[in-house]
Design a protein around this motif. Sequence first.
Motif, PDB file in Angstrom:
ATOM      1  N   GLU A  89      55.367  70.827 -22.575  1.00 25.07           N
ATOM      2  CA  GLU A  89      54.776  70.430 -21.299  1.00 25.07           C
ATOM      3  C   GLU A  89      54.194  69.030 -21.446  1.00 25.07           C
ATOM      4  O   GLU A  89      53.481  68.752 -22.408  1.00 25.07           O
ATOM      5  CB  GLU A  89      53.658  71.383 -20.882  1.00 25.07           C
ATOM      6  CG  GLU A  89      54.128  72.772 -20.576  1.00 25.07           C
ATOM      7  CD  GLU A  89      53.011  73.714 -20.173  1.00 25.07           C
ATOM      8  OE1 GLU A  89      53.309  74.892 -19.952  1.00 25.07           O
ATOM      9  OE2 GLU A  89      51.839  73.285 -20.102  1.00 25.07           O
ATOM     10  N   VAL A  90      54.519  68.178 -20.495  1.00 21.43           N
ATOM     11  CA  VAL A  90      53.928  66.846 -20.435  1.00 21.43           C
ATOM     12  C   VAL A  90      53.288  66.721 -19.062  1.00 21.43           C
ATOM     13  O   VAL A  90      53.948  66.923 -18.040  1.00 21.43           O
ATOM     14  CB  VAL A  90      54.966  65.732 -20.677  1.00 21.43           C
ATOM     15  CG1 VAL A  90      54.333  64.360 -20.475  1.00 21.43           C
ATOM     16  CG2 VAL A  90      55.542  65.853 -22.087  1.00 21.43           C
ATOM     17  N   THR A  91      51.998  66.417 -19.060  1.00 23.20           N
ATOM     18  CA  THR A  91      51.214  66.333 -17.829  1.00 23.20           C
ATOM     19  C   THR A  91      50.699  64.914 -17.651  1.00 23.20           C
ATOM     20  O   THR A  91      50.125  64.339 -18.575  1.00 23.20           O
ATOM     21  CB  THR A  91      50.021  67.311 -17.886  1.00 23.20           C
ATOM     22  OG1 THR A  91      50.536  68.633 -18.070  1.00 23.20           O
ATOM     23  CG2 THR A  91      49.192  67.259 -16.623  1.00 23.20           C
ATOM     24  N   ASP A  92      50.917  64.360 -16.462  1.00 27.58           N
ATOM     25  CA  ASP A  92      50.339  63.057 -16.151  1.00 27.58           C
ATOM     26  C   ASP A  92      49.354  63.218 -15.003  1.00 27.58           C
ATOM     27  O   ASP A  92      49.150  64.326 -14.506  1.00 27.58           O
ATOM     28  CB  ASP A  92      51.415  62.008 -15.856  1.00 27.58           C
ATOM     29  CG  ASP A  92      52.221  62.303 -14.602  1.00 27.58           C
ATOM     30  OD1 ASP A  92      51.645  62.699 -13.576  1.00 27.58           O
ATOM     31  OD2 ASP A  92      53.452  62.098 -14.640  1.00 27.58           O
ATOM     32  N   THR A  93      48.732  62.137 -14.585  1.00 25.89           N
ATOM     33  CA  THR A  93      47.661  62.223 -13.587  1.00 25.89           C
ATOM     34  C   THR A  93      48.019  61.584 -12.251  1.00 25.89           C
ATOM     35  O   THR A  93      47.151  61.370 -11.417  1.00 25.89           O
ATOM     36  CB  THR A  93      46.373  61.574 -14.133  1.00 25.89           C
ATOM     37  OG1 THR A  93      46.673  60.258 -14.566  1.00 25.89           O
ATOM     38  CG2 THR A  93      45.803  62.381 -15.284  1.00 25.89           C
ATOM     39  N   ARG A  94      49.285  61.301 -12.026  1.00 21.43           N
ATOM     40  CA  ARG A  94      49.708  60.724 -10.739  1.00 21.43           C
ATOM     41  C   ARG A  94      50.331  61.823  -9.879  1.00 21.43           C
ATOM     42  O   ARG A  94      51.236  62.517 -10.292  1.00 21.43           O
ATOM     43  CB  ARG A  94      50.725  59.610 -10.937  1.00 21.43           C
ATOM     44  CG  ARG A  94      51.312  59.160  -9.589  1.00 21.43           C
ATOM     45  CD  ARG A  94      51.982  57.842  -9.670  1.00 21.43           C
ATOM     46  NE  ARG A  94      50.911  56.848  -9.614  1.00 21.43           N
ATOM     47  CZ  ARG A  94      51.071  55.592  -9.934  1.00 21.43           C
ATOM     48  NH1 ARG A  94      52.233  55.151 -10.342  1.00 21.43           N
ATOM     49  NH2 ARG A  94      50.072  54.753  -9.848  1.00 21.43           N
ATOM     50  N   SER A  95      49.821  61.958  -8.665  1.00 25.09           N
ATOM     51  CA  SER A  95      50.317  62.990  -7.760  1.00 25.09           C
ATOM     52  C   SER A  95      51.404  62.490  -6.815  1.00 25.09           C
ATOM     53  O   SER A  95      52.325  63.207  -6.488  1.00 25.09           O
ATOM     54  CB  SER A  95      49.175  63.565  -6.917  1.00 25.09           C
ATOM     55  OG  SER A  95      48.316  64.296  -7.734  1.00 25.09           O
ATOM     56  N   GLY A  96      51.276  61.283  -6.355  1.00 27.21           N
ATOM     57  CA  GLY A  96      52.198  60.778  -5.346  1.00 27.21           C
ATOM     58  C   GLY A  96      53.518  60.333  -5.927  1.00 27.21           C
ATOM     59  O   GLY A  96      53.860  60.632  -7.060  1.00 27.21           O
ATOM     60  N   PRO A  97      54.262  59.583  -5.109  1.00 25.87           N
ATOM     61  CA  PRO A  97      55.556  59.084  -5.586  1.00 25.87           C
ATOM     62  C   PRO A  97      55.363  58.086  -6.714  1.00 25.87           C
ATOM     63  O   PRO A  97      54.299  57.482  -6.803  1.00 25.87           O
ATOM     64  CB  PRO A  97      56.162  58.418  -4.361  1.00 25.87           C
ATOM     65  CG  PRO A  97      55.106  58.356  -3.330  1.00 25.87           C
ATOM     66  CD  PRO A  97      53.965  59.214  -3.761  1.00 25.87           C
ATOM     67  N   PRO A  98      56.343  57.914  -7.550  1.00 28.42           N
ATOM     68  CA  PRO A  98      57.619  58.609  -7.546  1.00 28.42           C
ATOM     69  C   PRO A  98      57.491  60.002  -8.166  1.00 28.42           C
ATOM     70  O   PRO A  98      56.718  60.200  -9.092  1.00 28.42           O
ATOM     71  CB  PRO A  98      58.512  57.717  -8.403  1.00 28.42           C
ATOM     72  CG  PRO A  98      57.571  57.056  -9.359  1.00 28.42           C
ATOM     73  CD  PRO A  98      56.267  56.895  -8.603  1.00 28.42           C
ATOM     74  N   ARG A  99      58.255  60.935  -7.647  1.00 34.58           N
ATOM     75  CA  ARG A  99      58.271  62.305  -8.162  1.00 34.58           C
ATOM     76  C   ARG A  99      59.586  62.535  -8.892  1.00 34.58           C
ATOM     77  O   ARG A  99      60.627  62.058  -8.456  1.00 34.58           O
ATOM     78  CB  ARG A  99      58.163  63.313  -7.021  1.00 34.58           C
ATOM     79  CG  ARG A  99      56.915  63.143  -6.242  1.00 34.58           C
ATOM     80  CD  ARG A  99      55.965  64.272  -6.128  1.00 34.58           C
ATOM     81  NE  ARG A  99      56.376  65.600  -6.394  1.00 34.58           N
ATOM     82  CZ  ARG A  99      55.636  66.431  -7.135  1.00 34.58           C
ATOM     83  NH1 ARG A  99      54.511  66.018  -7.669  1.00 34.58           N
ATOM     84  NH2 ARG A  99      56.005  67.662  -7.317  1.00 34.58           N
ATOM     85  N   PRO A 100      59.536  63.255  -9.988  1.00 38.81           N
ATOM     86  CA  PRO A 100      60.794  63.584 -10.673  1.00 38.81           C
ATOM     87  C   PRO A 100      61.662  64.472  -9.796  1.00 38.81           C
ATOM     88  O   PRO A 100      61.150  65.160  -8.909  1.00 38.81           O
ATOM     89  CB  PRO A 100      60.339  64.359 -11.911  1.00 38.81           C
ATOM     90  CG  PRO A 100      58.886  64.150 -12.023  1.00 38.81           C
ATOM     91  CD  PRO A 100      58.377  63.775 -10.669  1.00 38.81           C
TER      92      PRO A 100
END
Length: 157
Positions: A89-100
Amino acid sequence: MTPQSTSRSPVTVRVFRQRLSSTPRGARLARHLTLNQLHTWGIPYGTDVSDAAGAIVAELAANAVTHGRVPGRDFELRLAIVSGSVRVEVTDTRSGPPRPPAPGAVRPPRSLDEHGRGFVLVDALADRWELLDREAPGKTVRAEVRLPQWITERISK
């Protein structure tokens, strides 16, 4: 009435979690930590599982620092052995675009595209993967690589 004793094998939980700087150095370190941790758990360097997990982490960590980076916030790497698989699992802190892209929606890039190959690799190497939204800002990409029987038997001893 006497309670019957049931013999149960001890359950060994194998989980590794590390926060890393959202930099190219942090992404490289994530891959090295993954390969080292898997080796420590009995999944040798150079095996198909180790190589696949290392490549998946490299792609997901690179995406986290390139597309999911929020200045001043780290990304998180989590590894676990679950039901005959290695879970990454890799978690980042950006919610908006760009989305995978979602699993099943990954399209190969055109030959001259400079980006877009990472999730093609994840899709090819992982037995299963998904994109999860976090309650706090951010997202997690979770991928699993199935362990062959010989490794499962080796690490369960």
